[in-house]
Every structure is written in C-alpha cells, then in structure tokens.
Design an enzyme around this catalytic site. Structure first.
Site, PDB file in Angstrom:
ATOM      1  N   LEU A  70       0.899  -1.025   0.046  1.00 43.11           N
ATOM      2  CA  LEU A  70      -0.106  -0.082  -0.079  1.00 43.11           C
ATOM      3  C   LEU A  70       0.786   1.235  -0.037  1.00 43.11           C
ATOM      4  O   LEU A  70       2.010   1.174   0.299  1.00 43.11           O
ATOM      5  CB  LEU A  70      -0.931   0.136   1.252  1.00 43.11           C
ATOM      6  CG  LEU A  70      -1.994  -1.251   1.146  1.00 43.11           C
ATOM      7  CD1 LEU A  70      -2.351  -1.451   2.486  1.00 43.11           C
ATOM      8  CD2 LEU A  70      -2.977  -1.228   0.183  1.00 43.11           C
ATOM      9  N   PRO A  71       0.253   2.297  -0.306  1.00 45.87           N
ATOM     10  CA  PRO A  71       1.135   3.586  -0.465  1.00 45.87           C
ATOM     11  C   PRO A  71       1.787   4.248   0.835  1.00 45.87           C
ATOM     12  O   PRO A  71       2.852   4.704   0.719  1.00 45.87           O
ATOM     13  CB  PRO A  71       0.310   4.561  -1.059  1.00 45.87           C
ATOM     14  CG  PRO A  71      -1.011   3.892  -1.657  1.00 45.87           C
ATOM     15  CD  PRO A  71      -1.093   2.407  -0.689  1.00 45.87           C
ATOM     16  N   THR A 101       6.100   0.500   2.079  1.00 43.85           N
ATOM     17  CA  THR A 101       7.071   1.216   2.907  1.00 43.85           C
ATOM     18  C   THR A 101       6.251   2.178   3.760  1.00 43.85           C
ATOM     19  O   THR A 101       5.774   3.178   3.031  1.00 43.85           O
ATOM     20  CB  THR A 101       7.833   1.872   1.966  1.00 43.85           C
ATOM     21  OG1 THR A 101       8.564   1.044   1.068  1.00 43.85           O
ATOM     22  CG2 THR A 101       9.079   2.759   2.563  1.00 43.85           C
ATOM     23  N   LYS A 176      15.018  -1.027   5.426  1.00 46.12           N
ATOM     24  CA  LYS A 176      14.673  -0.325   4.121  1.00 46.12           C
ATOM     25  C   LYS A 176      14.887   1.157   4.173  1.00 46.12           C
ATOM     26  O   LYS A 176      15.205   1.779   3.137  1.00 46.12           O
ATOM     27  CB  LYS A 176      13.178  -0.757   4.010  1.00 46.12           C
ATOM     28  CG  LYS A 176      12.509   0.151   2.784  1.00 46.12           C
ATOM     29  CD  LYS A 176      12.988  -0.040   1.531  1.00 46.12           C
ATOM     30  CE  LYS A 176      12.379   0.674   0.120  1.00 46.12           C
ATOM     31  NZ  LYS A 176      11.026   0.238   0.039  1.00 46.12           N
ATOM     32  N   LYS A 251       9.370  10.306  -0.461  1.00 44.21           N
ATOM     33  CA  LYS A 251       8.656   9.652   0.359  1.00 44.21           C
ATOM     34  C   LYS A 251       9.322   8.833   1.507  1.00 44.21           C
ATOM     35  O   LYS A 251       9.379   8.956   2.509  1.00 44.21           O
ATOM     36  CB  LYS A 251       7.542   8.638   0.101  1.00 44.21           C
ATOM     37  CG  LYS A 251       6.778   7.752   1.046  1.00 44.21           C
ATOM     38  CD  LYS A 251       6.133   6.635   0.408  1.00 44.21           C
ATOM     39  CE  LYS A 251       5.804   5.405   1.414  1.00 44.21           C
ATOM     40  NZ  LYS A 251       5.160   4.332   0.874  1.00 44.21           N
TER      41      LYS A 251
END
Length: 316
Positions: A70-71, A101, A176, A251
C-alpha cells in the site's frame, strides 16, 4: 510451499508493485485472490492470472498468507484495523505480511496490534523497484519474531532475488529506510561528481570507468549514472523517465529523516537530499526519475539528457 505445493495468497494493493508481484506468484503455480480500490489495477492483475475480489474479507477467505502493498502508513492502518479490515477477518492460521514502505511507528503498531489479537505479522518491505517486481528479483528485508520470519520466507521466495531476515519486529522497515536514505545521498554524490568532472574537461565514460574501480563508486553511480550513453539502465538515456520516481524517493527519505529525528540523530546529508527531491516535486516533476536532481548542480538548472518541454503538462 517448499515442497512445490500450491499456496493460497490474499493480496491487498495491486498497483505498480503489487500487480507484477502477484503475477510472479501465479507464474510460480500459486493462487492469488487480490483486491484494490482502483478498477484498472484490479483488471491488470486479472490479466496476470490473479482472481479479483470485491473486498478485504473475500481476499482473506482460505488464505495461507495475506500480503499488503500500500502507498503509506495511513492506508496500512486503515486496511488492517478499519471496519471490514484484516484484523476483523483474519484467521489465526493466516500469516500477515506487509511489504509497504511505511513510517517506523506504523510498522511497530502493526506488530503490536497483530500480537494482541493472537495473529502472526511480519514486515517485509522491498528494494528493486518496478523492474525488480516484474523480474522477480526484489530484495526483501524481513522483520518479526524468528518463527514468523521463518514461515514467511517460502511465501516470499517466488518474488525475490534476495531475502534477508533482518531481525525482530520492524527490523525490515528499519533496513529499508536506512538503505534508501543511503541511496538518496549516493544519487546526490553521482550528480555532483559527474557534473564536476564534465566541467573540468573529463570524458564522461573515462571518468565513469575510473570511479567504478575507485573510492567514489556506488550502486547509484554504477546503475543510474546521470549522463546519457554511459550506463544502459540510467534514466538519463530516456529524458529521465522514472526508474525510481522522485516522489517515491522523497517519501522514503522523508520517512528516514523522520525516524532519525525520533532517534535524536543529525542526518544532514539525508536532509539535503530530501530538500532536492522536494524541489523536483514542487516543480511538478515528482513523476520523473529521482536522478533528475542533477539539474540542481548547474546554475542553468540543466541535466545531461534532459529536455523540460511538456514535463509539467504530462505530470498533470
């Protein structure tokens, strides 16, 4: 799965990453029931062999594992804890894996809330972008209780080139964010180094060859060098059409610098890289490749191989 048997996957989020990832699962002989609010993404996934469903409960029916891609953290929290969400409908036999993320606190929240409900949860963000998702060569960084991580690995394998058990809960997202922060800083180094070499009269290919075996080398320099005609995989060859979109890189770096502030760290280089990606977004160029920050090196605001015409209009 390790014996080659078919597994039933539920999948929430079938966009640029989730679509090809689920296609690779189907190609590996597994069944995938997928859900996305975007009808086009749902249709594209169906073309890859995914069974489209109308909601989260249906995606979870009979699933051995459920992935979310998902975003952002807000969507992850809503999908898990909202009305009709995963926590409401998941079986204790179903392993929950989030490959989104997200911010570090959202990841920790997922682990806490899942455990409070007697559910198994693993964070497993990925590196490798859309091309890695298509080619099933993604790097997965996996965090959670050791027994849950061990159970997750066979479900991940059909989509992965590399899989790393990173540690306990939220270790995957920690890896990450730190990795992509380093990538952002490396892109800035390649941008500035390439332009300095050019202004000092060096042949760009000769300089790239020198750096590739010297102390200035990096993955970004070797793979995304921001000069046309040097590296085949560089966006500079294609007017900086995105390999890794600037808004997505923004982001990731924003989340990393946020985590740094919460950890009481000074991430000066990461803050600068974030500001340059923000500048691209402010210009309406968030859809272009992150290496377009090269344009901020020269006083003319130009990058080798870049033609600005139509870009802002195309973004709109």
């Amino acid at each position: 799965m390790t014996d080659g048997s078919e597994s039933q996957y539920g999948w929430i989020g079938l966009g640029n990453m989730g679509g090809p990832m689920t296609g690779n699962l189907v190609d590996a002989g597994h069944s995938v029931r997928g859900f996305d609010l975007d009808h086009r993404s749902l249709g594209d996934a169906q073309q890859r062999g995914v069974t489209p469903v109308t909601g989260i409960p249906e995606a979870l029916e009979g699933a051995d594992v459920v992935f979310t891609m998902l975003p952002a953290g807000q969507q992850v929290r809503e999908v898990f804890a909202g009305e009709g969400g995963i926590f409401e409908h998941a079986s204790q036999d179903t392993l929950l894996i989030d490959s989104s993320t997200v911010d570090f606190e959202t990841s920790r929240w997922c682990h806490r809330e899942a455990e409070a409900r007697g559910l198994r949860f693993v964070d497993a963000p990925v590196s490798g972008g859309i091309s890695g998702a298509e080619a099933a060569t993604l790097t997965f960084m996996v965090g959670g209780r050791p027994e849950n991580v061990e159970q997750a690995l066979p479900f991940i394998e059909p989509m992965a080139g590399n899989t790393f058990p990173a540690g306990g809960p939220s270790a995957g997202i920690a890896a990450k964010l730190a990795n992509n922060m380093m990538l952002g800083i490396s892109i800035m180094a390649a941008a500035e180094g390439s332009q300095l070499a050019e202004r000092l009269g060096l042949d760009p290919k000769v300089f790239w060859d020198i750096v590739s075996v010297s102390s200035g080398q990096s993955w970004a320099q070797k793979t995304w060098y921001p000069v046309p005609g040097i590296v085949e995989s560089a966006a500079a060859n294609n007017n900086y059409d995105a390999t890794f979109r600037a808004d997505l890189a923004l982001k990731d770096l924003t989340l990393a610098t946020q985590a740094g502030r919460e950890a009481d760290l000074s991430l000066t280089a990461a803050e600068l890289a974030t500001s340059q990606l923000q500048a691209l977004a402010d210009e309406g160029l968030g859809h272009k490749d992150c290496t377009l920050i090269t344009k901020y090196v020269s006083p003319e605001g130009e990058a080798p191989g870049y033609t600005a015409e139509h870009d802002v209009a195309d973004a709109a």
